[in-house]
Design an enzyme around this catalytic site. Structure first.
Site: not given
Ligand SMILES: *Cc1c(COP(=O)(O)O)cnc(C)c1O
Length: 461
Positions: A216, A448, A257, A214, A123-124, A71
């Site tokens: 990813a 969607h 990713k 960000d 990103f959304d 833990y």
């Molecule tokens: C996928 C993604 C996120 C969110 O990450 P999750 O692991 O899906 O929660 C944020 N920013 C970008 C650019 C992404 O591609």
């Protein structure tokens, strides 16, 4: 030039199931003509997303067995922390279960109502987490990037003049941080240049604003820099990635990713006081700081993934696969977003199906036909996803109607991609026969994912 081959061989196989067109039609009917409603067992080649859908390496599977599920103070956490520190240079490493959990914690601590968060393009989930704090998520993408087919090497760059103008307009006190998404996912996986990140850093230094990435797809972005940016050609992608991170004050990464994992995220930063506050929130919503939202074995597999992902052989194969799929689409006469990004090919459904107006969802029509024809699942990114319903009940069209074919990492072979190319070619020959769709039922938000549709008797014009 020789074929760019998959730089791995196969050790474990997972069967995929062929179906008939009749079976696929029945499955799609039952799913309300929404590809999110399909069972994966009814999909042959699944290009819905590259998020968490990749294959792990033998070393990652071995790392799972090393996982320490203590833990507190787990050895897996220390291995994960040291790889993230080596890569990013950030002192404080906070593991989360996904990227969006890191976003929620960070913006929960940083953003206040009325604030403005600049990004090249949110990103959304990032946008949703900024807006959840009643702050404005402002996209400052370079204007040329709005042209789908403009062949620019760094279409993800932020408009630095627009950033200066935003700071002048709202004042630095209402900007909690500047953010850059690498690569620009919403723009088609387009990279950001090192020169652009340096320029944004200068602006941030001048106004004493923190910069967060960000990140990813940091490894794909670094690879594009070594291919396309002047003066960067001979560099190791890992060195470039490290330089990118060192230009920022912190980052968050969806490890689904370029972490080469099936689940995971991380928030990493230098500011000790902010890290302290984020850790307090982490305990509240994710878990103790040495595991966050993850099992010890996940942390170990992700640490290994973060080492493997900057391998030039892997990145060369990865980016070439997207480019190769785009070439197959062009050969079939299907227009795409150009240049192809790192993780996906975006088909221009509005360009291919000019007889289907946006309010009859040409992207959805194309995505459904790819599934019916060959069991290939992509995702509509257009008026179904982003369109707003007007007062008279009709849809305001999204700027584009696209179908994204995202490539899971290390999962499909070149013959799978060739097969997708054959399906694209077959569908393209019947393009004028495709019909539009209409919505039967839809939820209030994020329609969607769960909307139900039905095909129209005609194109929908
Ligand atoms: C996928 C993604 C996120 C969110 O990450 P999750 O692991 O899906 O929660 C944020 N920013 C970008 C650019 C992404 O591609």
């Amino acid at each position: 030039m020789r074929t760019v081959i998959e730089p791995f061989k196969v050790k474990v196989v997972e069967p995929i199931r062929a179906t008939t067109r009749e079976q696929r039609r029945a499955a799609l009917e039952a799913a309300g003509w929404n590809l999110f409603g399909l069972d994966s067992q009814d999909v042959l080649v699944d290009l819905l997303t590259d998020s968490g859908t990749g294959a792990m390496s033998s070393e990652q599977w071995a790392a799972l067995m090393r996982g320490d599920e203590a833990y507190a103070g787990s050895a897996s956490f220390h291995r994960f922390e040291s790889v993230v520190r080596e890569l990013t240079g950030f002192e404080h490493v906070i593991p989360t279960h996904q990227g969006r959990a890191a976003e929620r914690i960070l913006f929960g601590e940083l953003a206040r109502p009325g604030d403005v968060v600049p990004n090249n393009r949110h990103f959304d989930t990032t946008r949703a987490n900024v807006e959840y704090q009643q702050a404005e998520a402002r996209d400052l993408i370079r204007p040329e990037a709005r042209d789908l087919t403009a062949e620019l090497p760094f279409k993800g760059d932020m408009d630095v003049d627009a950033l200066e103008a935003t700071i002048a307009e709202v004042g630095r006190d209402r900007i909690p941080c500047v953010t850059i998404t690498v690569t620009d996912n919403s723009g088609g996986g387009q990279p950001v240049s090192l020169a652009n990140v340096r320029a944004v850093r200068q602006v941030c230094d001048h106004h004493r604003l923190p910069l967060f990435l960000d990140a990813a797809r940091f490894a794909e972005n670094a690879w594009f820099i070594t291919r396309r940016e002047d003066g960067q050609q001979d560099r190791d992608p890992r060195e470039v990635a490290r330089e990118l991170f060192r230009l920022a004050d912190g980052c968050w990464i969806s490890l689904k990713k370029d972490g080469l994992g099936n689940i995971g995220g991380v928030l990493a930063l230098d500011d000790p006081e902010l890290a302290e506050r984020c850790r307090a929130m982490l305990i509240l919503t994710e878990g103790f700081p040495t595991y966050g939202g993850l099992a010890g074995r996940d942390l170990d597999a992700l640490a290994q993934g973060l080492i493997e992902v900057t391998d030039p052989a892997y990145l060369g194969y990865r980016v070439r696969t997207a480019e190769y799929l785009a070439e197959l689409a062009w050969d079939a006469g299907i227009p795409t977003v150009r240049p192809p990004g790192g993780h996906a090919v975006y088909l221009d459904a509005r360009g291919l199906l000019p007889h289907i107006p946006p309010h009859a969802y040409p992207g959805q029509a194309l995505a459904c036909e790819l599934y019916l024809t060959g069991g290939v699942r992509g995702v509509e990114i257009g008026t179904l996803m982003f369109g707003r319903t007007r007062a008279d009940g009709t849809d305001e069209p999204a700027p584009y109607d696209l179908v994204r074919l995202a490539l899971p990492r290390r999962t499909y072979t070149q013959s799978h991609v060739d097969y997708v190319g054959e399906v694209l070619a077959e569908v393209a020959t019947r393009a004028e026969q495709l019909r539009g769709l209409e919505i039967v039922s839809q939820p209030a938000m994020l329609r969607h994912f769960t909307a139900r549709l039905r095909p129209l008797a005609d194109a929908g014009g």
